[in-house]
Design a protein around this motif. Structure first.
Motif, short mmCIF file in Angstrom:
data_model
loop_
_atom_site.label_atom_id
_atom_site.label_comp_id
_atom_site.label_asym_id
_atom_site.label_seq_id
_atom_site.Cartn_x
_atom_site.Cartn_y
_atom_site.Cartn_z
N PRO A 50 0.83 -1.21 0.00
CA PRO A 50 0.00 0.00 0.00
C PRO A 50 0.86 1.26 0.00
CG PRO A 50 -0.72 -1.54 1.71
CD PRO A 50 0.59 -2.05 1.17
N ALA A 51 0.34 2.34 -0.57
CA ALA A 51 1.09 3.60 -0.66
C ALA A 51 1.53 4.10 0.71
CB ALA A 51 0.23 4.65 -1.36
N TRP A 52 0.76 3.81 1.75
CA TRP A 52 1.07 4.31 3.09
C TRP A 52 2.05 3.42 3.84
CZ3 TRP A 52 -0.36 0.23 5.94
CH2 TRP A 52 -1.43 -0.54 5.50
N ALA A 53 2.42 2.26 3.28
CA ALA A 53 3.30 1.31 3.97
C ALA A 53 4.73 1.84 4.03
CB ALA A 53 3.29 -0.04 3.28
N LYS A 54 5.36 1.72 5.18
CA LYS A 54 6.75 2.15 5.35
C LYS A 54 7.72 1.00 5.10
CE LYS A 54 5.46 5.78 8.45
NZ LYS A 54 5.63 6.52 9.62
N ASP A 55 7.22 -0.23 5.14
CA ASP A 55 8.07 -1.41 4.98
C ASP A 55 7.50 -2.28 3.86
OD1 ASP A 55 9.59 -3.69 5.19
OD2 ASP A 55 9.24 -3.97 7.33
N PRO A 56 8.30 -2.62 2.84
CA PRO A 56 7.81 -3.46 1.75
C PRO A 56 7.29 -4.82 2.21
CG PRO A 56 9.89 -2.47 1.14
CD PRO A 56 9.66 -2.15 2.60
N LYS A 57 7.70 -5.29 3.38
CA LYS A 57 7.21 -6.58 3.90
C LYS A 57 5.71 -6.56 4.15
CE LYS A 57 11.60 -7.83 5.94
NZ LYS A 57 12.35 -8.08 7.17
N THR A 58 5.12 -5.36 4.20
CA THR A 58 3.67 -5.24 4.37
C THR A 58 2.95 -5.91 3.21
OG1 THR A 58 3.97 -3.16 5.51
CG2 THR A 58 1.77 -3.59 4.68
N GLY A 59 3.57 -5.95 2.04
CA GLY A 59 2.96 -6.56 0.87
C GLY A 59 2.63 -8.02 1.05
N ALA A 60 3.38 -8.71 1.88
CA ALA A 60 3.11 -10.12 2.14
C ALA A 60 1.81 -10.30 2.93
CB ALA A 60 4.28 -10.75 2.91
N LYS A 61 1.38 -9.28 3.62
CA LYS A 61 0.17 -9.36 4.43
C LYS A 61 -1.08 -8.91 3.67
CE LYS A 61 2.78 -8.61 8.61
NZ LYS A 61 3.11 -7.70 9.68
N THR A 62 -0.89 -8.16 2.60
CA THR A 62 -2.03 -7.66 1.83
C THR A 62 -2.05 -8.34 0.47
OG1 THR A 62 -0.66 -5.80 1.15
CG2 THR A 62 -2.19 -5.40 2.94
N ILE A 63 -2.49 -9.60 0.46
CA ILE A 63 -2.49 -10.37 -0.78
C ILE A 63 -3.89 -10.74 -1.23
CG2 ILE A 63 -0.21 -11.33 -0.43
CD1 ILE A 63 -1.66 -13.95 0.41
N ASN A 64 -4.89 -10.56 -0.41
CA ASN A 64 -6.19 -11.10 -0.74
C ASN A 64 -7.30 -10.07 -0.58
OD1 ASN A 64 -8.06 -12.98 -1.47
ND2 ASN A 64 -8.15 -13.98 0.51
N ALA A 65 -7.70 -9.47 -1.67
CA ALA A 65 -8.84 -8.55 -1.65
C ALA A 65 -10.04 -9.30 -2.19
CB ALA A 65 -8.57 -7.34 -2.52
N GLY A 66 -11.09 -9.38 -1.42
CA GLY A 66 -12.29 -10.05 -1.90
C GLY A 66 -13.01 -9.21 -2.93
N ALA A 67 -13.72 -9.84 -3.84
CA ALA A 67 -14.47 -9.12 -4.87
C ALA A 67 -15.48 -8.17 -4.24
CB ALA A 67 -15.17 -10.11 -5.79
#
Length: 76
Positions: A21-38
């Motif tokens: 996310p644009a507001w994330a300070k650490d790229p590791k946050t991407g591992a936690k945001t992998i699943n957006a429901g329809a």
């Protein structure tokens, strides 16, 4: 491989799974945001901009979802 918009129109390319996310300070946050429901992808803050502007097709022959049943984790 996914199909996404590139320099020369749509093309197949390898991408990393996840969203930073644009507001994330650490790229590791991407591992936690992998699943957006329809149902919620367009409205959740973390996914809203990517949902509008950065989509891709992921060719697949199947999928699975996690579900919790009576406190235990099962694959449906």
């Amino acid at each position: 491989m996914v199909v996404a918009h590139g320099e020369h129109g749509y093309e197949a390319k390898a991408l990393r799974w996840g969203l930073i996310p644009a507001w994330a300070k650490d790229p590791k946050t991407g591992a936690k945001t992998i699943n957006a429901g329809a149902e919620t992808g367009a409205s959740r803050t973390a996914f809203r901009n990517a949902f509008k502007k950065r989509r891709c097709l992921v060719p697949a022959s199947g999928y699975f979802e996690w579900r919790v049943k009576e406190g235990d984790l099962h694959i449906s």
